[in-house]
Design an enzyme around this catalytic site. Structure first.
Site, PDB file in Angstrom:
ATOM      1  N   HIS A  48      -8.468   2.103   8.881  1.00 47.36           N
ATOM      2  CA  HIS A  48      -6.791   1.599   8.759  1.00 47.36           C
ATOM      3  C   HIS A  48      -6.692   1.742   7.303  1.00 47.36           C
ATOM      4  CE1 HIS A  48      -9.142  -1.488   7.035  1.00 47.36           C
ATOM      5  NE2 HIS A  48      -8.041  -1.713   6.174  1.00 47.36           N
ATOM      6  N   HIS A 130      -4.733   3.881   0.435  1.00 41.05           N
ATOM      7  CA  HIS A 130      -5.973   4.595   0.786  1.00 41.05           C
ATOM      8  C   HIS A 130      -6.682   4.044   2.145  1.00 41.05           C
ATOM      9  CE1 HIS A 130      -7.202   0.809  -1.156  1.00 41.05           C
ATOM     10  NE2 HIS A 130      -8.397   1.068  -0.427  1.00 41.05           N
TER      11      HIS A 130
HETATM   12  O1  3AM Z   1      -8.398  -1.347   3.228  1.00 38.57           O
HETATM   13  P1  3AM Z   1      -9.507  -1.840   2.542  1.00 38.57           P
HETATM   14  O2  3AM Z   1     -10.846  -1.375   2.836  1.00 38.57           O
HETATM   15  O3  3AM Z   1      -9.389  -1.091   0.863  1.00 38.57           O
HETATM   16  O4  3AM Z   1     -11.286  -4.734   0.722  1.00 38.57           O
HETATM   17  C1  3AM Z   1     -10.589  -5.367   1.811  1.00 38.57           C
HETATM   18  C2  3AM Z   1      -9.689  -4.278   2.738  1.00 38.57           C
HETATM   19  O5  3AM Z   1      -9.278  -3.216   2.106  1.00 38.57           O
HETATM   20  C3  3AM Z   1      -9.178  -5.973   1.491  1.00 38.57           C
HETATM   21  O6  3AM Z   1      -8.423  -6.157   2.546  1.00 38.57           O
HETATM   22  C4  3AM Z   1      -8.593  -5.117   3.408  1.00 38.57           C
HETATM   23  C5  3AM Z   1      -8.992  -5.659   4.675  1.00 38.57           C
HETATM   24  O7  3AM Z   1     -10.032  -6.633   4.562  1.00 38.57           O
HETATM   25  N1  3AM Z   1      -9.375  -7.305   0.672  1.00 38.57           N
HETATM   26  C6  3AM Z   1     -10.402  -8.133   1.170  1.00 38.57           C
HETATM   27  N2  3AM Z   1     -10.514  -9.033   0.442  1.00 38.57           N
HETATM   28  C7  3AM Z   1      -9.401  -9.069  -0.484  1.00 38.57           C
HETATM   29  C8  3AM Z   1      -9.095  -9.682  -1.662  1.00 38.57           C
HETATM   30  N3  3AM Z   1      -9.286 -11.018  -1.830  1.00 38.57           N
HETATM   31  C9  3AM Z   1      -8.725  -7.668  -0.280  1.00 38.57           C
HETATM   32  N4  3AM Z   1      -7.948  -7.123  -0.862  1.00 38.57           N
HETATM   33  C10 3AM Z   1      -7.475  -7.928  -2.085  1.00 38.57           C
HETATM   34  N5  3AM Z   1      -7.824  -9.160  -2.454  1.00 38.57           N
END
Ligand code: 3AM
Length: 191
Positions: A48, A130
């Site tokens: 995603h 990304h």
């Molecule tokens: O789409 P990506 O994989 O970059 O890293 C987590 C993931 O990002 C991010 O939210 C997406 C879905 O889980 N994520 C998790 N905890 C987070 C936080 N505390 C976060 N992004 C910002 N702050």
């Protein structure tokens, strides 16, 4: 605002690929595998693009977020994914866009506004669109081992955005799309 309890959900807004784009993303992840050491690929069904991370919220806040999202009138756009990159400290390898479309940046900004309107902190980091392909990239492979651009860019026709719940199961994290909102021509927020 309560942040724990049985009804609390861990949420984020995202772009959710259709099967064709998902297959292309998975293919791109496989193409980057040699650069990761013992990294872990994002599960195929979890691929995603995060628009705004919400975190764990109670049902009333989730309802506020859904109402806010429904008022967004974003433009549909085509997202060209043509660049691999890393967040080296996090050990993450991603696929992104050399030139993210303005409509994508506007959508993320509008969702930041929805979070604020629901009394949540807007995303702290600046938005860097990304798709995370790999996590836990081996330390010695970080940055040095970013693979060259994919042979053919992935063109993702983005016509909607979604709200996703992140659920932890014994076999790993699973994402569940809770609601979808179309992007219709005619920019700006309603009401
Ligand atoms: O789409 P990506 O994989 O970059 O890293 C987590 C993931 O990002 C991010 O939210 C997406 C879905 O889980 N994520 C998790 N905890 C987070 C936080 N505390 C976060 N992004 C910002 N702050």
């Amino acid at each position: 605002m309560p942040s724990n309890g049985t009804d609390v959900q861990r949420l984020f807004f995202a772009l959710w690929p259709d099967e064709a784009v998902r297959a292309a993303l998975w293919h791109a992840a496989q193409g980057a595998a040699a650069s990761t050491g013992r990294g872990r690929p994002t599960a195929r069904e979890n691929l995603h693009l995060t628009l705004a991370f919400v975190g764990s919220v109670a049902p009333a806040t989730a309802a506020c977020l859904r109402a806010g999202a429904a008022r967004i009138r974003g433009e549909p756009f085509d997202l060209r994914l043509d660049t691999y990159g890393q967040f080296p400290r996090a050990g993450v390898m991603w696929l992104g866009s050399a030139e993210p479309p303005a409509a994508l940046l506007s959508l993320a900004e509008a969702l930041g506004g929805v979070l604020q309107a629901c009394e949540l902190d807007p995303p702290r980091a600046s938005f860097h669109p990304h798709v995370t392909l790999w996590r836990r990239i081996a330390l010695r492979r970080r940055v040095r081992a970013v693979p060259p651009a994919p042979a053919a860019p992935i063109v993702w026709p983005v016509r909607e955005f979604v709200l996703v719940a992140s659920k932890t199961h014994p076999e790993g994290v699973r994402y569940e799309v809770l609601e979808r909102w179309p992007l219709r021509s005619g920019a700006g927020a309603e009401g």
